[in-house]
Design a protein around this motif. Sequence first.
Motif, PDB file in Angstrom:
ATOM      1  N   ALA A  52       1.077   9.273  -5.550  1.00  0.00           N
ATOM      2  CA  ALA A  52       1.268  10.640  -5.077  1.00  0.00           C
ATOM      3  C   ALA A  52       2.195  11.408  -6.008  1.00  0.00           C
ATOM      4  O   ALA A  52       1.887  12.549  -6.387  1.00  0.00           O
TER       5      ALA A  52
ATOM      6  N   ILE B  14      -9.399  14.601   0.051  1.00  0.00           N
ATOM      7  CA  ILE B  14      -8.406  13.673   0.592  1.00  0.00           C
ATOM      8  C   ILE B  14      -8.277  13.867   2.104  1.00  0.00           C
ATOM      9  O   ILE B  14      -8.249  12.912   2.873  1.00  0.00           O
TER      10      ILE B  14
ATOM     11  N   LEU C 205      -1.207  19.490  -3.159  1.00  0.00           N
ATOM     12  CA  LEU C 205      -2.206  19.714  -4.215  1.00  0.00           C
ATOM     13  C   LEU C 205      -2.902  21.062  -4.022  1.00  0.00           C
ATOM     14  O   LEU C 205      -3.135  21.802  -4.973  1.00  0.00           O
TER      15      LEU C 205
ATOM     16  N   GLN D  85       0.828  -1.211   0.000  1.00  0.00           N
ATOM     17  CA  GLN D  85       0.000   0.000   0.000  1.00  0.00           C
ATOM     18  C   GLN D  85       0.858   1.255   0.000  1.00  0.00           C
ATOM     19  O   GLN D  85       0.567   2.236  -0.678  1.00  0.00           O
ATOM     20  N   ASN D  86       1.961   1.183   0.802  1.00  0.00           N
ATOM     21  CA  ASN D  86       2.835   2.344   0.843  1.00  0.00           C
ATOM     22  C   ASN D  86       3.448   2.638  -0.515  1.00  0.00           C
ATOM     23  O   ASN D  86       3.474   3.785  -0.951  1.00  0.00           O
TER      24      ASN D  86
ATOM     25  N   GLN E 223      -6.213   7.106  -4.268  1.00  0.00           N
ATOM     26  CA  GLN E 223      -5.942   7.380  -2.849  1.00  0.00           C
ATOM     27  C   GLN E 223      -7.178   7.112  -1.994  1.00  0.00           C
ATOM     28  O   GLN E 223      -7.064   6.637  -0.862  1.00  0.00           O
TER      29      GLN E 223
ATOM     30  N   GLN F   1       1.290  11.485   5.590  1.00  0.00           N
ATOM     31  CA  GLN F   1       1.635  11.392   4.174  1.00  0.00           C
ATOM     32  C   GLN F   1       0.453  11.798   3.302  1.00  0.00           C
ATOM     33  O   GLN F   1       0.628  12.467   2.288  1.00  0.00           O
ATOM     34  N   PHE F   2      -0.757  11.436   3.754  1.00  0.00           N
ATOM     35  CA  PHE F   2      -1.940  11.842   2.990  1.00  0.00           C
ATOM     36  C   PHE F   2      -2.187  13.347   3.133  1.00  0.00           C
ATOM     37  O   PHE F   2      -2.484  14.037   2.166  1.00  0.00           O
TER      38      PHE F   2
ATOM     39  N   MET G 115       1.047   3.126   7.216  1.00  0.00           N
ATOM     40  CA  MET G 115       0.889   4.420   6.560  1.00  0.00           C
ATOM     41  C   MET G 115       0.706   5.511   7.603  1.00  0.00           C
ATOM     42  O   MET G 115      -0.044   5.349   8.558  1.00  0.00           O
TER      43      MET G 115
ATOM     44  N   PHE H 260       0.882   4.148  -2.641  1.00  0.00           N
ATOM     45  CA  PHE H 260       0.636   5.549  -2.283  1.00  0.00           C
ATOM     46  C   PHE H 260       1.678   6.456  -2.924  1.00  0.00           C
ATOM     47  O   PHE H 260       1.343   7.450  -3.553  1.00  0.00           O
ATOM     48  N   TRP H 261       2.965   6.084  -2.774  1.00  0.00           N
ATOM     49  CA  TRP H 261       4.002   7.002  -3.238  1.00  0.00           C
ATOM     50  C   TRP H 261       4.002   7.129  -4.759  1.00  0.00           C
ATOM     51  O   TRP H 261       4.161   8.227  -5.284  1.00  0.00           O
TER      52      TRP H 261
ATOM     53  N   MET I 289       0.422  12.223  -9.121  1.00  0.00           N
ATOM     54  CA  MET I 289      -0.564  13.294  -8.944  1.00  0.00           C
ATOM     55  C   MET I 289       0.108  14.663  -8.903  1.00  0.00           C
ATOM     56  O   MET I 289      -0.365  15.617  -9.512  1.00  0.00           O
TER      57      MET I 289
ATOM     58  N   LEU J 260       0.236  15.245   1.006  1.00  0.00           N
ATOM     59  CA  LEU J 260      -0.159  15.198  -0.399  1.00  0.00           C
ATOM     60  C   LEU J 260      -1.275  16.205  -0.664  1.00  0.00           C
ATOM     61  O   LEU J 260      -1.251  16.968  -1.637  1.00  0.00           O
TER      62      LEU J 260
END
Lengths: 164, 99, 767
Positions: free
Chosen positions: A12, B43, B13, A4-5, A45, B5-6, B1, A8-9, A15, B9
Amino acid sequence: MIAQNIGFWIIAVLMIVAALRVVTTNNVVHAALWLVVVLAGAAGQYILLAAEFVAITQVLVYIGAVMVLFLFGTMLTRARIGAESDLNNSYKKLGIPVGLIMLVAMGLALTRSFGAEKLPDSAKVVSTQEVSDQIFGPYLLPFWALSFVLLAAVIGAIVLARKD
Amino acid sequence: MYVNQFLFLASVLFCIGVYGVIARKNAVLILMSIELILNSVNINLLTFALRNGSTDGHTFALYIIAVAAAEVGVGLGLVLLVYRNKKTISVDDLSEMRG
Amino acid sequence: MNLFAKESEVLAPLATGWFLEHAWLIPVVPAIAFALIILIGKRLPMKGSELGVLSMVASLVLSAGAAYQWIQRVNSAAEEQFVTPVIKSWSWWQSGGLDFGIGQHIDGLSIVVLFVVAFISTLVQIYSLEYLRGDRRYTHFFAALTLFSGGMLAMVLADNMILFLLGWEIMGLCSFLLIGHWWEEDANSRAALKAFFTVRVGDIGLLVGISMLYFSANEWTQENLGVSGFSIRGISAWALSGEPNSTVIMIAAIALFIASIGKSGQFPLHTWLPDAMAGPTPVSSLLHSSTMVVAGVFLVARLYPVFFVGLDILGSGGNLIMIIGGITIVISAALAFVQNDIKRVLAYSTVSQLGYMMLGLGAGAWLPAVFHIFTHAFFKACLFLGAGSISHSASHHSFDMKRDMGGLRKVMPITFATWIISTLALCGVFPFSGFFSKDEIIDNVGNNGYNTFMIIGLLGAFMTAAYMTRATYLTFFGEPRGASAGHATHDAHDAHATHDAHAINDLHGPHESGLLITVPLMILSVLALGSGFLNATPFGESWERMKLWVEPRAIEVVVDAPSGGPGESLIVNLPSAEESHSKSVCGSATPETGVCYAPQLQHAKFKWSKAMISMAIVFLGIAISWIMSLLLFTKRDPRLVGLTQRVKVLGLGHNFLVKKYYLDHLYEKVIVHSVAHPISRAAYWFNQNILDGILHGFAKSTRTISDWVYKNVDQRVVDSTVNNSATFTKSVGTAAQPTQSGKVSQYGALLFSAAAIAALVLVIINT
């Protein structure tokens, strides 16, 4: 977790690059297509965040409908499909410090507040039923208000765009 | 996680979207930048929903998507109208409110 | 601790009935009628007015039925039993934990006001049939009038503050529509705007007060009564429970009272009321007698426990409500002396009478104040409709007493008779209704130990008698002048002649009005004479009907000793006696929970000796005013005519009154100009001098520095650096210099930069 990590990266980075292209490219159609990449990444995400229904809605509404609207808007205003030179303001450099200051402010706040806090590992995927129970239960009134907003938007868009 | 980190992000954005709103003068591109901002908020909402184990964030994310759709509809309608009257969609030329 | 009423097991259930259970229909009927008038009114034979009148008649029947059944309910209760209000509540809408209800709260207070509002509205609508015949916005007038009454009725029977606020705001909106009914004239639309905005200032207080009460009371009410913090019943009980923080409830009470000041035209915000005379006379009549202005008084009476505890009524030598009420009585009565417009005299008289109600409420005379709402509605409506009748049929649509009236008692006998009855009622002469209510207020204020305010009340009574005598003399006695003498002159005061189609009436001189106008006048004058007997304290306990029916009754509550042996129960009057409040605070309670809903209040014992003093003062006022008027207006006594011009002090005082204490000047000229103009000027100056200066200076100084560097440092080494820095500075300068460009993206950029910097500062501060 590791998978998952990694996911994500990858998403990300994709994006962020795509978002930068949206705001820098000299071609309106290209900008719209880069925006599709950002929105699709956002949908990815959402799935990582255990929000299936929102992710699907994102794909249907944003990538399906909103993007079509944007492309129509581009075409109807007869923007050139190719590159254009005057898409930016003369003082676009002002945007860079503003964006950076905001980023610093948010970064400071986030690091201070959440530090190294982790998301729960065994997150249960939120089912559509739970979301609908919320919408049609305690949050029914905003839903009604929203219906009116959409109705008004539909009527308003027709009135605005009508030729007479 | 990590939670951050979310959230990071989302803030990146958001800032890119803000830059777009400031730097662009084509109305359609400004609308696109606003979409970036709205998505970063979504998000955030979903991250906090997962962190707090509630579904409120999902509800609001959906509402935001719906509002964004309405906003784009009306926004593009306005852009079309402006284009028809002014033959341009550069917001810098729309300076009737000049003080 | 377990609290329950002594007789709770043996008490018979209270009587109820269809009208009480369905009282919520009372405002629903006008609301439906409003929609119908708007939709199909213009196609109906009477242009929609029949729907308005019918709906008000229906409301009147419903409220009369409810009043009858409420009386039955009171009579079915035992001697010391608390008559529980008939409360019905439905969930209106809810969102994320907040639950907004809709429902009815029927007790004595709401029954009284419901009946009065429905009654006056019906008569006013019938009167308007004739008064506005041929008006160009006839249908819209009736629609607004009907919705206006509906809003007031909804507010009166609201069971929670949200519905209360809804009715309150509907009234505000409709008053705007009605005052500005003839908006083609600039003065009228200005008056409508003034009324709207002045009342809005107060409305902020209502919103703040409701929110404060909700957030502080909700927990307690949910736990103890199972209702939300918006519920009026819950808030009343909470206020008396000894639970609330005294500062919080004080601020909430002050916020709510600011709303009352705005709506009821109390002292600093009274300026909108006389201007509201720009509306058609039926509107003034409705606005000033039973609806709109009474709403503020009603708010205080409804949430009386909040004010009682929050402002420490009876606990201190004077409180905000009393002071404001007292000031209002005197200053508005003084203003009534210098008015030439008959409706403005009545308007200031309304402000003054509302001051009496506030004074009564502030002094703990709850029932006399409510009773004064009741009696005042009848005689004030009668006076306004009488003034309308005069202007409609005699003075050619003028309201100027000095120019267009005089000697009308012979040509308009019915209007004259009803006017005299209502005037005597307003002055508080013995058998008329005003005596029983106004004297009760003054008497109770004195009885509760506020001697200064009692003197203010008596002074107000003297002034009331005097200015009403002056107005009566100018209107009905002496020589006919201007239009009432038959001279059909158009003048600036011709409020609505151009809009009415009274071609026939305009042709001949003054005459009596038609039946549609005189019948409401006669009905109202009968009530102005008789309604006082509903609470005629001079005749003993058995005549005090209003007290029996309206005032919440005290009961004894038994408190079980927490762990005491059997039979060890003690009787106390108030559950919260151990709390911070004195024994007299809480008087009545429900059998079920032992929670208090209304404070226990004392009543003054009626004494003829006291009544005689106030009567003597009133007659003195009438006599002095009569003699002065006779000398001044008929005999043209040289010692009095032009006195204000000759004696400087009097002239200054007169001018001060004519200019309404310069309050309008203060609001419009001083406050608006001194606040708004300097701000805009300062902003402009800041923009021109500081911002531009900084940017210019920035650019210039960098230039200078770069020039200096260019000249003094070896050009070949640093040439490129200098050039670059100069270009960069220049570009920053040009980018930020034109701040008034009208470019949207530039405003956005400034907004975002300000937000970004503010966010950064906040984050750094909150370390």
